[in-house]
Write a protein that holds these residues in place. Structure first.
Motif, PDB file in Angstrom:
ATOM      1  N   THR A   1     -15.257  -8.297 -20.247  1.00  0.00           N
ATOM      2  CA  THR A   1     -16.338  -7.570 -20.901  1.00  0.00           C
ATOM      3  C   THR A   1     -16.504  -7.979 -22.355  1.00  0.00           C
ATOM      4  O   THR A   1     -17.518  -7.654 -22.956  1.00  0.00           O
ATOM      5  N   ASP A   2     -15.544  -8.671 -22.897  1.00  0.00           N
ATOM      6  CA  ASP A   2     -15.637  -9.102 -24.291  1.00  0.00           C
ATOM      7  C   ASP A   2     -15.281 -10.579 -24.368  1.00  0.00           C
ATOM      8  O   ASP A   2     -14.121 -10.946 -24.237  1.00  0.00           O
ATOM      9  N   GLU A   3     -16.284 -11.415 -24.557  1.00  0.00           N
ATOM     10  CA  GLU A   3     -16.051 -12.855 -24.607  1.00  0.00           C
ATOM     11  C   GLU A   3     -16.071 -13.395 -26.033  1.00  0.00           C
ATOM     12  O   GLU A   3     -16.090 -14.598 -26.240  1.00  0.00           O
ATOM     13  N   THR A   4     -16.100 -12.496 -27.009  1.00  0.00           N
ATOM     14  CA  THR A   4     -16.056 -12.950 -28.397  1.00  0.00           C
ATOM     15  C   THR A   4     -14.749 -13.703 -28.637  1.00  0.00           C
ATOM     16  O   THR A   4     -13.678 -13.206 -28.297  1.00  0.00           O
ATOM     17  N   PRO A   5     -14.832 -14.892 -29.208  1.00  0.00           N
ATOM     18  CA  PRO A   5     -13.597 -15.685 -29.406  1.00  0.00           C
ATOM     19  C   PRO A   5     -12.796 -15.202 -30.608  1.00  0.00           C
ATOM     20  O   PRO A   5     -12.719 -15.861 -31.642  1.00  0.00           O
ATOM     21  N   TRP A   6     -12.178 -14.030 -30.475  1.00  0.00           N
ATOM     22  CA  TRP A   6     -11.417 -13.460 -31.591  1.00  0.00           C
ATOM     23  C   TRP A   6     -10.276 -14.390 -31.992  1.00  0.00           C
ATOM     24  O   TRP A   6      -9.545 -14.891 -31.148  1.00  0.00           O
ATOM     25  N   LYS A   7     -10.101 -14.567 -33.287  1.00  0.00           N
ATOM     26  CA  LYS A   7      -8.938 -15.269 -33.813  1.00  0.00           C
ATOM     27  C   LYS A   7      -8.027 -14.309 -34.540  1.00  0.00           C
ATOM     28  O   LYS A   7      -6.810 -14.451 -34.511  1.00  0.00           O
ATOM     29  N   HIS A   8      -8.621 -13.329 -35.204  1.00  0.00           N
ATOM     30  CA  HIS A   8      -7.858 -12.297 -35.893  1.00  0.00           C
ATOM     31  C   HIS A   8      -8.534 -10.969 -35.617  1.00  0.00           C
ATOM     32  O   HIS A   8      -9.662 -10.751 -36.040  1.00  0.00           O
ATOM     33  N   LEU A   9      -7.882 -10.096 -34.907  1.00  0.00           N
ATOM     34  CA  LEU A   9      -8.431  -8.762 -34.692  1.00  0.00           C
ATOM     35  C   LEU A   9      -7.302  -7.804 -34.351  1.00  0.00           C
ATOM     36  O   LEU A   9      -6.478  -8.084 -33.477  1.00  0.00           O
ATOM     37  N   ALA A  10      -7.277  -6.684 -35.065  1.00  0.00           N
ATOM     38  CA  ALA A  10      -6.307  -5.644 -34.745  1.00  0.00           C
ATOM     39  C   ALA A  10      -6.725  -4.962 -33.448  1.00  0.00           C
ATOM     40  O   ALA A  10      -7.862  -5.097 -32.983  1.00  0.00           O
ATOM     41  N   SER A  11      -5.815  -4.219 -32.859  1.00  0.00           N
ATOM     42  CA  SER A  11      -6.114  -3.554 -31.594  1.00  0.00           C
ATOM     43  C   SER A  11      -5.748  -2.075 -31.701  1.00  0.00           C
ATOM     44  O   SER A  11      -4.936  -1.675 -32.528  1.00  0.00           O
ATOM     45  N   ALA A  12      -6.370  -1.274 -30.844  1.00  0.00           N
ATOM     46  CA  ALA A  12      -6.130   0.164 -30.850  1.00  0.00           C
ATOM     47  C   ALA A  12      -6.399   0.717 -29.465  1.00  0.00           C
ATOM     48  O   ALA A  12      -7.086   0.090 -28.648  1.00  0.00           O
ATOM     49  N   GLU A  13      -5.862   1.904 -29.213  1.00  0.00           N
ATOM     50  CA  GLU A  13      -6.182   2.583 -27.967  1.00  0.00           C
ATOM     51  C   GLU A  13      -7.685   2.843 -27.926  1.00  0.00           C
ATOM     52  O   GLU A  13      -8.274   3.264 -28.917  1.00  0.00           O
ATOM     53  N   PRO A  14      -8.328   2.582 -26.789  1.00  0.00           N
ATOM     54  CA  PRO A  14      -9.762   2.854 -26.697  1.00  0.00           C
ATOM     55  C   PRO A  14     -10.048   4.351 -26.736  1.00  0.00           C
ATOM     56  O   PRO A  14      -9.178   5.179 -26.472  1.00  0.00           O
ATOM     57  N   ILE A  15     -11.266   4.692 -27.100  1.00  0.00           N
ATOM     58  CA  ILE A  15     -11.721   6.075 -27.115  1.00  0.00           C
ATOM     59  C   ILE A  15     -12.643   6.281 -25.915  1.00  0.00           C
ATOM     60  O   ILE A  15     -13.634   5.558 -25.767  1.00  0.00           O
ATOM     61  N   ARG A  16     -12.319   7.235 -25.084  1.00  0.00           N
ATOM     62  CA  ARG A  16     -13.140   7.547 -23.913  1.00  0.00           C
ATOM     63  C   ARG A  16     -13.949   8.801 -24.206  1.00  0.00           C
ATOM     64  O   ARG A  16     -13.383   9.819 -24.603  1.00  0.00           O
ATOM     65  N   ILE A  17     -15.250   8.704 -24.013  1.00  0.00           N
ATOM     66  CA  ILE A  17     -16.135   9.792 -24.381  1.00  0.00           C
ATOM     67  C   ILE A  17     -17.277   9.895 -23.373  1.00  0.00           C
ATOM     68  O   ILE A  17     -17.876   8.885 -22.996  1.00  0.00           O
ATOM     69  N   ARG A  18     -17.538  11.092 -22.913  1.00  0.00           N
ATOM     70  CA  ARG A  18     -18.644  11.291 -21.980  1.00  0.00           C
ATOM     71  C   ARG A  18     -19.978  11.274 -22.712  1.00  0.00           C
ATOM     72  O   ARG A  18     -20.071  11.712 -23.848  1.00  0.00           O
ATOM     73  N   ASP A  19     -20.973  10.779 -22.017  1.00  0.00           N
ATOM     74  CA  ASP A  19     -22.335  10.798 -22.540  1.00  0.00           C
ATOM     75  C   ASP A  19     -23.233  11.327 -21.421  1.00  0.00           C
ATOM     76  O   ASP A  19     -23.570  10.591 -20.496  1.00  0.00           O
ATOM     77  N   PRO A  20     -23.603  12.615 -21.463  1.00  0.00           N
ATOM     78  CA  PRO A  20     -24.406  13.201 -20.386  1.00  0.00           C
ATOM     79  C   PRO A  20     -25.695  12.439 -20.118  1.00  0.00           C
ATOM     80  O   PRO A  20     -26.139  12.346 -18.962  1.00  0.00           O
TER      81      PRO A  20
END
Length: 227
Positions: free
Chosen positions: A16-35
């Motif tokens: 889902t993410d094909e950006t060629p990251w060279k430097h990027l921090a990571s974090a737990e994703p945020i899950r949120i409903r959108d009615p």
């Protein structure tokens, strides 16, 4: 397999993410409903959207302490406001402490908007009010130190204030970014060599990562329930 079928198979196999990251921090994703997303068939009923730090970094065009601080502040607030389920867009109002012209606050507000959907008067008004998120984000007084944000769950009136002290991370976006920023003008001007640029990026993203990994208390963040 036809060319069309092969192309479709290749497409479905992509990440889902094909950006060629060279430097990027990571974090737990945020899950949120959108009615609204549920009504329009983007996601199954009562299933969340998933927002990652990569998503907000792409929207901002960079990963920095301010972007990371806004992401982590939002994450901590939503965890406190919705302890037993997914947070819900259109049910979240946010006050950003300060003025929209304050350095760094605009980009931080954009991160919060990206995650929660809460918007100013330019936001989507919904279908007959359903799914609306306009007038849910504003700038104003928030009684807390540092970068402060008030998140309210409008369906229950429960609210929390999250304050973020950038100086506690060793790189303060209000103070030219600290020591790690000293090399940046040379990089921008093309005067830094490859080793200098690599060292700068490693230091920079290590500090961003520290913010994303910070606990709810005992670090740069404070989370307090408020009336």
């Amino acid at each position: 397999m036809s060319k069309h079928e092969s192309t479709a198979a290749d497409s479905s196999a992509r990440t889902t993410d094909e950006t060629p990251w060279k430097h990027l921090a990571s974090a737990e994703p945020i899950r949120i409903r959108d009615p609204l997303a549920e009504v329009l068939g983007m996601v199954p009923d009562e299933e969340p959207l998933v927002v990652t730090f990569a998503d907000v970094a792409k929207a901002a065009g960079h990963a920095c302490p301010a972007v990371a601080g806004a992401y982590r502040s939002t994450q901590l607030a939503l965890e406190r406001l919705y302890p037993d389920g997914y947070p819900v867009r259109s049910d979240i109002a946010v006050t950003v402490g300060g003025d929209s012209s304050d350095s760094g606050l605009g980009p931080m507000a954009n991160v919060i908007r990206h995650i929660t959907g809460a918007a100013d008067e330019t936001g989507f008004a919904g279908f007959g009010g359903f799914g609306g998120r306009d007038d849910l984000l504003s700038f104003g007084d928030v009684d807390a130190s540092g970068r402060a944000f008030r998140f309210e769950r409008t369906s229950t009136d429960a609210a929390v204030v999250v304050s973020f002290d950038p100086s506690a991370t060793g790189v303060d976006p209000d103070d030219s970014g600290g020591g790690a920023m000293e090399t940046l003008p040379r990089i921008v001007a093309g005067d830094a060599d490859a080793d200098e640029a690599t060292a700068f990026r490693d230091r920079w993203h290590e500090r961003v990562q520290r913010i994303l990994d910070a606990p709810a208390a005992g670090g740069p963040f404070t989370v307090e329930e408020t009336g």
